[in-house]
Design a protein around this motif. Structure first.
Motif, mmCIF file in Angstrom:
data_model
loop_
_atom_site.group_PDB
_atom_site.id
_atom_site.type_symbol
_atom_site.label_atom_id
_atom_site.label_comp_id
_atom_site.label_asym_id
_atom_site.label_seq_id
_atom_site.Cartn_x
_atom_site.Cartn_y
_atom_site.Cartn_z
ATOM 1 N N ASP A 134 22.687 21.447 -3.158
ATOM 2 C CA ASP A 134 23.884 20.868 -3.779
ATOM 3 C C ASP A 134 25.074 21.819 -3.683
ATOM 4 O O ASP A 134 26.196 21.396 -3.397
ATOM 5 C CB ASP A 134 23.616 20.514 -5.245
ATOM 6 C CG ASP A 134 22.648 19.350 -5.396
ATOM 7 O OD1 ASP A 134 22.487 18.575 -4.416
ATOM 8 O OD2 ASP A 134 22.057 19.217 -6.478
ATOM 9 N N GLN A 135 24.839 23.111 -3.899
ATOM 10 C CA GLN A 135 25.914 24.099 -3.820
ATOM 11 C C GLN A 135 26.439 24.199 -2.384
ATOM 12 O O GLN A 135 27.646 24.247 -2.156
ATOM 13 C CB GLN A 135 25.435 25.468 -4.291
ATOM 14 C CG GLN A 135 26.527 26.525 -4.242
ATOM 15 C CD GLN A 135 26.033 27.886 -4.699
ATOM 16 O OE1 GLN A 135 24.913 28.026 -5.187
ATOM 17 N NE2 GLN A 135 26.873 28.888 -4.533
ATOM 18 N N LEU A 136 25.524 24.206 -1.403
ATOM 19 C CA LEU A 136 25.942 24.261 -0.004
ATOM 20 C C LEU A 136 26.758 23.027 0.382
ATOM 21 O O LEU A 136 27.752 23.123 1.103
ATOM 22 C CB LEU A 136 24.732 24.393 0.915
ATOM 23 C CG LEU A 136 24.036 25.748 0.895
ATOM 24 C CD1 LEU A 136 22.728 25.686 1.682
ATOM 25 C CD2 LEU A 136 24.954 26.826 1.443
ATOM 26 N N VAL A 137 26.350 21.863 -0.108
ATOM 27 C CA VAL A 137 27.092 20.631 0.170
ATOM 28 C C VAL A 137 28.486 20.709 -0.436
ATOM 29 O O VAL A 137 29.472 20.319 0.201
ATOM 30 C CB VAL A 137 26.322 19.392 -0.344
ATOM 31 C CG1 VAL A 137 27.192 18.140 -0.302
ATOM 32 C CG2 VAL A 137 25.058 19.185 0.483
ATOM 33 N N GLU A 138 28.579 21.233 -1.637
ATOM 34 C CA GLU A 138 29.890 21.385 -2.274
ATOM 35 C C GLU A 138 30.787 22.325 -1.467
ATOM 36 O O GLU A 138 31.969 22.076 -1.307
ATOM 37 C CB GLU A 138 29.732 21.929 -3.694
ATOM 38 C CG GLU A 138 29.291 20.898 -4.700
ATOM 39 C CD GLU A 138 29.185 21.488 -6.094
ATOM 40 O OE1 GLU A 138 29.966 22.411 -6.425
ATOM 41 O OE2 GLU A 138 28.312 21.034 -6.851
ATOM 42 N N GLU A 139 30.219 23.387 -0.942
ATOM 43 C CA GLU A 139 31.007 24.392 -0.222
ATOM 44 C C GLU A 139 31.352 23.966 1.201
ATOM 45 O O GLU A 139 32.442 24.244 1.690
ATOM 46 C CB GLU A 139 30.238 25.720 -0.173
ATOM 47 C CG GLU A 139 30.100 26.384 -1.529
ATOM 48 C CD GLU A 139 29.209 27.618 -1.478
ATOM 49 O OE1 GLU A 139 28.793 28.017 -0.369
ATOM 50 O OE2 GLU A 139 28.923 28.174 -2.549
ATOM 51 N N ARG A 162 24.750 11.481 0.544
ATOM 52 C CA ARG A 162 23.600 12.304 0.892
ATOM 53 C C ARG A 162 22.375 11.855 0.106
ATOM 54 O O ARG A 162 22.474 11.262 -0.953
ATOM 55 C CB ARG A 162 23.896 13.771 0.662
ATOM 56 C CG ARG A 162 23.976 14.179 -0.776
ATOM 57 C CD ARG A 162 24.217 15.686 -0.849
ATOM 58 N NE ARG A 162 23.834 16.195 -2.117
ATOM 59 C CZ ARG A 162 24.597 16.170 -3.200
ATOM 60 N NH1 ARG A 162 25.796 15.649 -3.135
ATOM 61 N NH2 ARG A 162 24.170 16.656 -4.337
ATOM 62 N N HIS A 163 21.232 12.134 0.682
ATOM 63 C CA HIS A 163 19.967 11.744 0.061
ATOM 64 C C HIS A 163 19.118 12.985 -0.145
ATOM 65 O O HIS A 163 18.135 13.201 0.539
ATOM 66 C CB HIS A 163 19.240 10.744 0.953
ATOM 67 C CG HIS A 163 20.040 9.521 1.243
ATOM 68 N ND1 HIS A 163 20.245 8.539 0.327
ATOM 69 C CD2 HIS A 163 20.711 9.139 2.349
ATOM 70 C CE1 HIS A 163 21.001 7.585 0.849
ATOM 71 N NE2 HIS A 163 21.297 7.936 2.085
ATOM 72 N N SER A 164 19.532 13.834 -1.063
ATOM 73 C CA SER A 164 18.757 15.040 -1.334
ATOM 74 C C SER A 164 17.893 14.789 -2.557
ATOM 75 O O SER A 164 18.254 14.020 -3.435
ATOM 76 C CB SER A 164 19.673 16.237 -1.578
ATOM 77 O OG SER A 164 20.427 16.047 -2.747
ATOM 78 N N PRO A 165 16.744 15.442 -2.606
ATOM 79 C CA PRO A 165 15.890 15.276 -3.770
ATOM 80 C C PRO A 165 16.574 15.836 -5.014
ATOM 81 O O PRO A 165 17.345 16.798 -4.929
ATOM 82 C CB PRO A 165 14.638 16.075 -3.420
ATOM 83 C CG PRO A 165 15.028 16.981 -2.312
ATOM 84 C CD PRO A 165 16.203 16.364 -1.628
ATOM 85 N N PRO A 166 16.351 15.216 -6.161
ATOM 86 C CA PRO A 166 16.958 15.747 -7.390
ATOM 87 C C PRO A 166 16.448 17.155 -7.680
ATOM 88 O O PRO A 166 15.313 17.486 -7.361
ATOM 89 C CB PRO A 166 16.498 14.771 -8.476
ATOM 90 C CG PRO A 166 15.374 14.006 -7.897
ATOM 91 C CD PRO A 166 15.486 14.093 -6.394
ATOM 92 N N GLY A 167 17.311 17.965 -8.223
ATOM 93 C CA GLY A 167 16.909 19.322 -8.579
ATOM 94 C C GLY A 167 16.937 20.279 -7.403
ATOM 95 O O GLY A 167 16.097 21.161 -7.314
ATOM 96 N N SER A 168 17.877 20.086 -6.481
ATOM 97 C CA SER A 168 18.034 20.992 -5.345
ATOM 98 C C SER A 168 19.351 21.739 -5.494
ATOM 99 O O SER A 168 20.302 21.482 -4.770
ATOM 100 C CB SER A 168 18.036 20.210 -4.028
ATOM 101 O OG SER A 168 16.890 19.448 -3.890
ATOM 102 N N PRO A 169 19.419 22.689 -6.435
ATOM 103 C CA PRO A 169 20.710 23.328 -6.712
ATOM 104 C C PRO A 169 21.287 24.099 -5.527
ATOM 105 O O PRO A 169 22.497 24.105 -5.333
ATOM 106 C CB PRO A 169 20.412 24.262 -7.880
ATOM 107 C CG PRO A 169 18.932 24.430 -7.900
ATOM 108 C CD PRO A 169 18.350 23.199 -7.266
#
Length: 57
Positions: A14-19, A4-11
């Motif tokens: 990031d949490q949604l991707v983990e779930e 994935r290419h998400s901007p840094p600091g997108s908690p």
């Protein structure tokens, strides 16, 4: 799955991707694959058909 290419600091992202996995990148990958396949299928030429088809025309 593609990276994935998400901007840094997108908690939240990031949490949604983990779930749930990276649904946006997966959808993008499948759309590109479908596009390539559609181009291949739709780029036909009468010369690619067998003799039977040409005889009917």
């Amino acid at each position: 799955m593609i990276p994935r290419h998400s901007p840094p600091g997108s908690p939240i992202y990031d949490q949604l991707v983990e779930e749930h996995g990276d649904v946006l990148n997966e959808a993008r990958r499948l759309a590109e694959q479908t596009h390539r396949e559609a181009e291949r299928v739709l780029a036909w030429d009468v010369s690619t058909f067998g003799r039977d088809y040409r005889e009917q025309s």
